[in-house]
Write a protein that holds these residues in place. Structure first.
Motif, PDB file in Angstrom:
ATOM      1  N   PHE A  97      13.628  12.466 -14.761  1.00 23.21           N
ATOM      2  CA  PHE A  97      12.861  11.164 -14.603  1.00 23.21           C
ATOM      3  C   PHE A  97      12.067   9.920 -15.830  1.00 23.21           C
ATOM      4  O   PHE A  97      12.452   8.892 -15.813  1.00 23.21           O
ATOM      5  N   THR A  98      11.389  10.589 -16.350  1.00 18.82           N
ATOM      6  CA  THR A  98      10.675   9.643 -16.945  1.00 18.82           C
ATOM      7  C   THR A  98      11.794   9.848 -18.171  1.00 18.82           C
ATOM      8  O   THR A  98      11.579   7.669 -18.690  1.00 18.82           O
ATOM      9  N   PRO A  99      12.475   9.998 -18.974  1.00 17.43           N
ATOM     10  CA  PRO A  99      13.588   9.344 -19.947  1.00 17.43           C
ATOM     11  C   PRO A  99      14.508   8.461 -19.052  1.00 17.43           C
ATOM     12  O   PRO A  99      15.154   7.588 -19.601  1.00 17.43           O
ATOM     13  N   GLY A 100      15.367   8.818 -17.479  1.00 13.48           N
ATOM     14  CA  GLY A 100      15.630   8.015 -17.224  1.00 13.48           C
ATOM     15  C   GLY A 100      15.417   6.661 -16.575  1.00 13.48           C
ATOM     16  O   GLY A 100      16.090   5.528 -17.060  1.00 13.48           O
ATOM     17  N   LEU A 103      15.270   4.701 -19.789  1.00 15.40           N
ATOM     18  CA  LEU A 103      16.894   4.008 -20.916  1.00 15.40           C
ATOM     19  C   LEU A 103      17.602   3.215 -19.502  1.00 15.40           C
ATOM     20  O   LEU A 103      17.785   2.390 -20.005  1.00 15.40           O
ATOM     21  N   LEU A 104      16.767   3.047 -18.139  1.00 14.40           N
ATOM     22  CA  LEU A 104      17.062   1.978 -17.179  1.00 14.40           C
ATOM     23  C   LEU A 104      16.369   0.619 -17.083  1.00 14.40           C
ATOM     24  O   LEU A 104      16.817  -0.369 -16.496  1.00 14.40           O
ATOM     25  N   ALA A 105      15.173   0.651 -17.920  1.00 15.62           N
ATOM     26  CA  ALA A 105      14.719  -0.322 -18.160  1.00 15.62           C
ATOM     27  C   ALA A 105      15.205  -1.586 -18.156  1.00 15.62           C
ATOM     28  O   ALA A 105      15.188  -2.954 -17.444  1.00 15.62           O
ATOM     29  N   VAL A 123       7.935  -0.263 -19.452  1.00 16.14           N
ATOM     30  CA  VAL A 123       8.581   1.084 -20.997  1.00 16.14           C
ATOM     31  C   VAL A 123       6.580   1.200 -21.066  1.00 16.14           C
ATOM     32  O   VAL A 123       7.021   3.021 -21.202  1.00 16.14           O
ATOM     33  N   ALA A 124       5.882   1.029 -21.124  1.00 17.27           N
ATOM     34  CA  ALA A 124       4.564   1.255 -21.461  1.00 17.27           C
ATOM     35  C   ALA A 124       3.920   2.597 -20.601  1.00 17.27           C
ATOM     36  O   ALA A 124       3.090   3.359 -20.779  1.00 17.27           O
ATOM     37  N   ILE A 125       4.178   1.973 -19.295  1.00 20.31           N
ATOM     38  CA  ILE A 125       3.282   2.642 -18.721  1.00 20.31           C
ATOM     39  C   ILE A 125       4.334   4.235 -17.907  1.00 20.31           C
ATOM     40  O   ILE A 125       3.649   5.270 -17.395  1.00 20.31           O
ATOM     41  N   THR A 126       6.088   4.903 -18.284  1.00 21.26           N
ATOM     42  CA  THR A 126       6.159   5.626 -17.437  1.00 21.26           C
ATOM     43  C   THR A 126       5.853   7.058 -18.377  1.00 21.26           C
ATOM     44  O   THR A 126       6.275   7.759 -17.354  1.00 21.26           O
TER      45      THR A 126
END
Length: 514
Positions: A97-100, A103-105, A123-126
């Motif tokens: 879910f982190t890269p997901g 990518l969805l941001a 994106v900064a907090i992901t």
């Protein structure tokens, strides 16, 4: 003192310190990036919490419950299985879910939100997701062992690190735009969470009495029964949390679009949401460290009593938790209602949100009750019922927000009314569910005494603030007002016997004198 009360007191002290530190964080953010920056920060945050809820799948509560039951039987092998299975599940999901989310941001910010600047803090907090995943497992383990110190200290470390970094990073990035300053505040959260995890992992290595690495895959292979046991508690729990977080994720979206219908610009809608969730709600949630501490300690304590079929002890512990939540929440409601304006001006340098605090404060007593009630439902294997209650509350909240906030006569006040209606409804549903499961006595006289105590202390606090020290600064009058109101409240609690010697003896500092 029982493990439950000892654990609760440790969490209360640490929770108070953590809440004060967290409040300093809020003050720093609010003063450096203002209402609009806080709005960007708060609009991105629910999306993160939704993803974190999915990656944890309700395991922290399930781990706490299952570890408490295994520890009561002295089954270390089962505790090891619980840890191995939980770490495997949460880490695997977080790596998906982190890269997901990254990518969805761009899609999320362009499609769902009305302000494209939300992309940067989101994106900064992901990267915090896998850190929180591991922390959640360790937290559940320590809570199940009814050892609250590691988690309590880790929370204080996290907040202390965040305070320093938020001040530095928001100042550093603010010249480039508010969105970058909000992203800097988010990044500070990552480093704080990492410091917290480092401490908990160190304590885990020192305290554990078994090796996790040895026969890891063998334990995982034999862990089918453990997986089933964990998920039996975890899935309904995560369902309840998922509903809450989906609701929280949709909340800024619904608010933003509703305010747009009411004629607000995107920038103004972001600012209004920032005032509600970044200014008013943190003040209202200030005493939640009490209910959070009680809820955290309740799950293993009630699980242990329930596994022994000792339902009188279950009721006793729930009565203790609810009484502490009521009394702690009462003084908060009085101070917030009576001194809302000077509080807002002192803390944030702005009176914006004063009307929201006065509107919401009386209803928040139900919010303080909700945590212990939900923890009890989870400990009694009624997590599914808690999930259904939360779903009903979420639907009502979003519906009311859309109807009221889209009306120009209500605006952001409509969103506040929607939140409060949902809080009241869910608390009453939880309460009804519990009294169907266990025998529960309602002491009407105690609530009458409590109502009189809050009204009298509120009146005296209001009268003092508006008639004494008029020539002094707002800060001096505010502090004096809080002290006078608190003293009157405490004296009335003692006079009405809502607090007795036994209650005072649970406080380490006072224990020596009673």
């Amino acid at each position: 003192m029982s493990k439950f009360l000892k654990g609760t007191m440790i969490l209360l002290v640490a929770g108070l310190i953590t809440r004060v530190l967290g409040f300093i964080n809020r003050m720093v953010i609010a003063r450096f990036i203002g209402g609009e920056g806080v709005g960007l920060y708060m609009m991105a945050f629910p999306t993160l919490m939704l993803v974190i809820t999915i990656t944890q799948v309700g395991l922290p509560v399930a781990i706490s419950k299952c570890v408490a039951e295994a520890a009561a039987l002295g089954d270390r092998k089962k505790i090891k299985k619980i840890l191995v299975v939980s770490l495997t599940i949460t880490v695997s999901l977080s790596l998906i879910f982190t890269p997901g989310l990254i990518l969805l941001a761009p899609y999320l910010t362009k499609t769902l939100f009305t302000d494209p600047r939300i992309y940067y803090p989101l994106v900064a907090i992901t990267p915090i997701i896998p850190i929180v995943a591991v922390s959640a497992v360790l937290r559940g383990y320590f809570q199940g062992m009814q050892n609250m110190k590691p988690f309590a200290i880790s929370q204080m470390i996290e907040q202390a690190v965040r305070i320093v970094l938020i001040a530095v990073l928001t100042t550093l990035f603010l010249p480039y735009g508010i969105q970058y300053a909000a992203a800097g505040a988010m990044f500070a959260s990552i480093v704080g969470e990492l410091a917290s995890l480092a401490y908990m992992f160190t304590m885990f290595k020192l305290k554990k009495k078994f090796k996790v690495r040895r026969n890891f895959f063998h334990v995982m292979k034999e862990g089918k029964e453990t997986i089933s046991e964990l998920l039996r508690v975890a899935l309904p729990t995560t369902g309840s949390r998922l509903i809450g977080n989906v609701s929280w994720f949709l909340e800024p979206i619904v608010v933003a679009h509703s305010l747009a219908i009411a004629g607000f610009t995107a920038s103004l809608a972001t600012k209004e949401y920032g005032v509600l969730t970044g200014f008013a709600l943190p003040l209202l949630m200030l005493p939640s460290f009490v209910t959070h501490s009680l809820s955290t300690a309740l799950v293993p304590a009630i699980s242990e009593a329930s596994s022994q079929r000792n339902f009188s002890l279950v009721e006793h512990r729930l009565q203790q938790a609810l009484r502490f939540a009521l009394l702690a929440g009462g003084i908060s409601v009085v101070i917030l209602y009576v001194l809302a304006e000077p509080l807002m001006e002192t803390v944030y340098g702005s009176k914006n949100g004063t009307n929201l605090i006065k509107l919401m404060a009386p209803f928040f007593i139900f919010q303080y009750y909700q945590g212990p009630l939900q923890a009890t439902l989870q400990a009694l294997d009624l997590a599914k019922a808690a999930m259904i209650n939360s779903m009903i509350g979420a639907i009502v909240k979003l519906g009311m927000i859309f109807i009221l906030a889209s009306n120009p006569d209500y605006g952001i006040t409509g969103a506040a009314l929607g939140i409060m209606t949902s809080t009241l409804l869910v608390t009453l549903l939880h309460y009804t569910t519990i009294i169907k499961k266990i025998q529960f006595t309602i002491y009407i006289l105690e609530y009458v005494k409590f109502l009189i105590t809050t009204l009298v202390s509120g009146f005296i606090g209001y009268w003092w603030y508006h008639h004494y020290l008029i020539q002094e600064t707002i800060f001096t009058r505010l502090i004096c007002g809080i002290i006078i109101t608190s003293i009157v409240y405490l004296l009335l609690l003692l006079l009405t016997k809502l607090i007795n010697k036994e209650d005072l003896s649970y406080i380490p500092i006072i224990k020596k004198f009673v």
